[in-house]
Design a protein around this motif. Structure first.
Motif, PDB file in Angstrom:
ATOM      1  N   LEU A   1      60.488  15.807  15.283  1.00  0.00           N
ATOM      2  CA  LEU A   1      59.675  14.638  15.587  1.00  0.00           C
ATOM      3  C   LEU A   1      58.541  14.511  14.584  1.00  0.00           C
TER       4      LEU A   1
ATOM      5  N   GLN B   1      48.113  10.755  19.224  1.00  0.00           N
ATOM      6  CA  GLN B   1      49.289  10.818  18.357  1.00  0.00           C
ATOM      7  C   GLN B   1      50.383   9.882  18.877  1.00  0.00           C
ATOM      8  N   TYR B   2      51.032   9.219  17.948  1.00  0.00           N
ATOM      9  CA  TYR B   2      52.138   8.314  18.255  1.00  0.00           C
ATOM     10  C   TYR B   2      53.382   8.865  17.571  1.00  0.00           C
ATOM     11  N   PHE B   3      54.456   8.957  18.351  1.00  0.00           N
ATOM     12  CA  PHE B   3      55.645   9.654  17.894  1.00  0.00           C
ATOM     13  C   PHE B   3      56.751   8.703  17.470  1.00  0.00           C
ATOM     14  N   GLY B   4      57.518   9.160  16.493  1.00  0.00           N
ATOM     15  CA  GLY B   4      58.732   8.475  16.101  1.00  0.00           C
ATOM     16  C   GLY B   4      59.888   8.873  17.007  1.00  0.00           C
ATOM     17  N   PRO B   5      61.075   8.297  16.772  1.00  0.00           N
ATOM     18  CA  PRO B   5      62.231   8.566  17.644  1.00  0.00           C
ATOM     19  C   PRO B   5      62.849   9.943  17.422  1.00  0.00           C
TER      20      PRO B   5
END
Lengths: 114, 111
Positions: free
Chosen positions: B91, B100-104
């Motif tokens: 991730l 924090q913002y997460f990718g797929p």
């Protein structure tokens, strides 16, 4: 170092029932606290966060969480679950003394039955 | 606002092969993270960048893992050579302040 415990590995609730997911943390002061949700094959989506102030925090999708300093807890609640809430839920803690790691619990898998 | 982008989404390789993952953070986010999430566990931080400098790589297995963030935007994470225990979801997350913002994620299977 901080740590997070999510005591429930798997919870099953009926659609429309209320939900509470438990989270306990260990940290020397009041940390930053987060709840993330992860649907199958997806990344983590932030539900809500607590930094300071009001201990009852409202999030997206009808979720809320309450910070209780005396119990070192940050439990997630929802009054009425929907089938689309089925997912993995992660509680996370981050120290607030600058540049500290975000530490995740092991997650709680939520199953919704009709 | 576009989210964190990652590619590929899935990768299957043989052990001892090499693999690379790519991440494009949210525009303007100075901080970028790579996490490893093994099945049944929460994500574990591998490396944190602030702009193009490494802030924390204490949990990165440096004998086989490397990461770079050229020009302080995109980042790549490489594994060479891969081991069976590297099978996991990788991730990427970015942050501008305290969230924090997460990718797929990229799901890696090592056979």
């Amino acid at each position: 170092a901080q740590s997070v415990t999510q005591p429930d590995i798997h919870i099953t609730v009926s659609e429309g029932a209320s939900l509470e997911l438990r989270c306990n943390y260990s940290y020397g002061a009041t940390p930053y606290l987060f709840w993330y949700v992860q649907s199958p094959g997806q990344g983590l989506q932030l539900l809500l966060k607590y930094f300071s102030g009001d201990t009852l925090v409202q999030g997206i999708k009808g979720f809320e969480a309450e910070f209780k300093r005396s119990q070192s807890s940050f439990n997630l609640r929802k009054p009425s679950v929907h089938w689309s809430d089925a997912a993995e839920y992660f509680c996370a803690v981050e120290g607030n003394f600058g540049n500290e790691k975000l530490t995740f619990g092991t997650g709680t898998r939520l199953t919704i039955i009709p | 606002e576009a989210g964190v982008a990652q590619s590929p989404r899935y990768k299957i390789i043989e052990k001892r092969q090499s693999v690379a993952f790519w991440c494009n953070p949210i525009s303007g986010h100075a901080t970028l993270y790579w996490y490893q999430q093994i099945l049944g566990q929460g994500p574990k931080l591998l490396i944190q960048f602030q702009n193009n400098g490494v802030v924390d790589d204490s949990q990165l297995p440096k004998d086989r893992f490397s990461a770079e963030r050229l020009k302080g935007v995109d980042s790549t994470l490489k594994i060479q050579p891969a081991k069976l225990e590297d099978s996991a979801v990788y991730l990427c997350a970015s942050a501008s302040t305290d969230t924090q913002y997460f990718g797929p994620g990229t799901r890696l299977t090592v056979l």
